[in-house]
Design a protein around this motif. Structure first.
Motif, mmCIF file in Angstrom:
data_model
loop_
_atom_site.group_PDB
_atom_site.id
_atom_site.type_symbol
_atom_site.label_atom_id
_atom_site.label_comp_id
_atom_site.label_asym_id
_atom_site.label_seq_id
_atom_site.Cartn_x
_atom_site.Cartn_y
_atom_site.Cartn_z
ATOM 1 N N SER A 132 0.861 -1.182 0.000
ATOM 2 C CA SER A 132 0.000 0.000 0.000
ATOM 3 C C SER A 132 0.894 1.226 0.000
ATOM 4 O O SER A 132 2.077 1.145 0.364
ATOM 5 N N PHE A 133 0.341 2.362 -0.416
ATOM 6 C CA PHE A 133 1.095 3.601 -0.256
ATOM 7 C C PHE A 133 0.162 4.786 -0.078
ATOM 8 O O PHE A 133 -0.987 4.792 -0.535
ATOM 9 N N GLY A 134 0.676 5.773 0.655
ATOM 10 C CA GLY A 134 -0.094 6.972 0.944
ATOM 11 C C GLY A 134 0.814 8.006 1.589
ATOM 12 O O GLY A 134 2.016 7.775 1.775
ATOM 13 N N ILE A 135 0.240 9.149 1.946
ATOM 14 C CA ILE A 135 1.015 10.262 2.490
ATOM 15 C C ILE A 135 0.470 10.654 3.857
ATOM 16 O O ILE A 135 -0.730 10.898 4.014
ATOM 17 N N PHE A 136 1.360 10.736 4.836
ATOM 18 C CA PHE A 136 1.011 11.229 6.166
ATOM 19 C C PHE A 136 1.244 12.742 6.181
ATOM 20 O O PHE A 136 2.347 13.202 5.863
ATOM 21 N N CYS A 137 0.202 13.482 6.555
ATOM 22 C CA CYS A 137 0.270 14.947 6.581
ATOM 23 C C CYS A 137 0.227 15.407 8.037
ATOM 24 O O CYS A 137 -0.775 15.197 8.725
ATOM 25 N N LEU A 138 1.312 16.029 8.485
ATOM 26 C CA LEU A 138 1.415 16.465 9.878
ATOM 27 C C LEU A 138 1.544 17.984 9.939
ATOM 28 O O LEU A 138 2.469 18.547 9.340
ATOM 29 N N PRO A 139 0.638 18.661 10.640
ATOM 30 C CA PRO A 139 0.850 20.089 10.916
ATOM 31 C C PRO A 139 2.058 20.240 11.845
ATOM 32 O O PRO A 139 2.541 19.257 12.418
#
Length: 287
Positions: A132-139
């Motif tokens: 699987s692949f995806g993007i973690f978005c952290l403020p």
């Protein structure tokens, strides 16, 4: 891409032909019709080939195709061959935020509520039984707590931002030769620090493996951050590969503290991420 209209040129050719004698003009018209038909067919074929080539060579398509090849034999404990690790890492190293459709202006990188912890968002692109692949978005100040990746190989690439990464591997022996205990009375396991440093987008792809490389890790965003992960096989609760979270406590030997080791104890967690399904800018059924 805009295509220039060739109508004026065809009309000009037709005007010249009509000045010729009838027999010659008729022949010219027939020839002109053939000439006009061929470019249409050729243009359509060329356009289709160009579109296919553009899709095949897009960064997202290269990422998907290479990930599928690298994880074709994926199963719990699977470690890709060294050359495959190099190939996928190179694809990730070349990725830019615009290639995957993220930028710092997106709402998921903002945090207006100063009372609570910044929420983390996961942009999900693809998953199957192999990877699987995806993007973690952290403020800024966002945290993904210390967690594990059971039986998994994970490729992580920071697309933008700066973050602190701390990671561990389970210790195979105690730092004291006369003490082989790898578990304490509270049920915590001994782990050795793999990485404790700050990374940004200039860093190359980080690879962790089922047994080493920092299989247990946590992220703390120093600025808004985007991290793309490719992992295989994916988490699967039904197969016993759920994500576990841990608390750290210092390790002390007879000689005093040792900051290269910690006791990690699995704990319940309330950590949650918001998941967003992203449109696929790649073709899954190719090849």
């Amino acid at each position: 891409m805009p295509v220039q209209d060739g109508g004026s040129k065809v009309a000009e050719t037709r005007a010249r032909v009509e000045l010729l004698p009838t027999a010659v003009a008729d022949k010219g018209r027939a020839s002109s019709k053939k000439t006009r038909r061929r470019p249409k067919k050729a243009s359509a074929a060329v356009a289709a080939a160009a579109a296919a080539a553009a899709t095949a060579l897009s960064p997202m398509q290269r990422l998907f195709d290479t990930s599928r090849e690298v994880f074709s034999g994926s199963a719990p404990g699977f470690v890709p061959p060294a050359d495959a690790v190099v190939r996928l890492s190179a694809i990730l190293n070349d990725l830019k935020p615009h290639d995957v459709g993220v930028d710092t202006s997106m709402p998921c990188f903002k945090h207006a509520d100063s009372k609570g912890p910044p929420p983390v968002t996961y942009l999900h692109f693809y998953d199957c039984s192999k990877f699987s692949f995806g993007i973690f978005c952290l403020p800024k100040s966002g945290v993904i707590p210390l967690h594990n990746h059971p039986g998994m190989t994970v490729f992580s690439k920071i697309l933008f931002g700066s973050m602190h990464l701390k990671s561990y591997d389970w210790a195979k022996s105690s730092p004291e030769s006369n003490d082989n205990a790898l578990e304490n009375s509270n049920g915590a396991r001994l782990a050795k620090v793999n990485t404790d440093a700050v990374f940004d987008a200039s860093a190359e792809t980080i690879v962790l493996y089922p047994e080493n490389g920092g299989n247990l890790h946590c992220f703390t965003a120093l600025t808004p951050c985007a991290v793309l992960d490719v992992m295989g096989p994916p988490y699967n609760r039904a197969d016993g590969r759920d994500c576990a979270y841990y608390d750290e406590s210092p390790y002390s030997s007879s000689c005093g503290g040792d900051d290269q080791y910690s006791w990690l104890k699995e704990v319940p967690t309330t950590f949650e991420m918001k998941g967003i399904q992203m449109p696929r800018k790649f073709i899954v059924g190719r090849g």
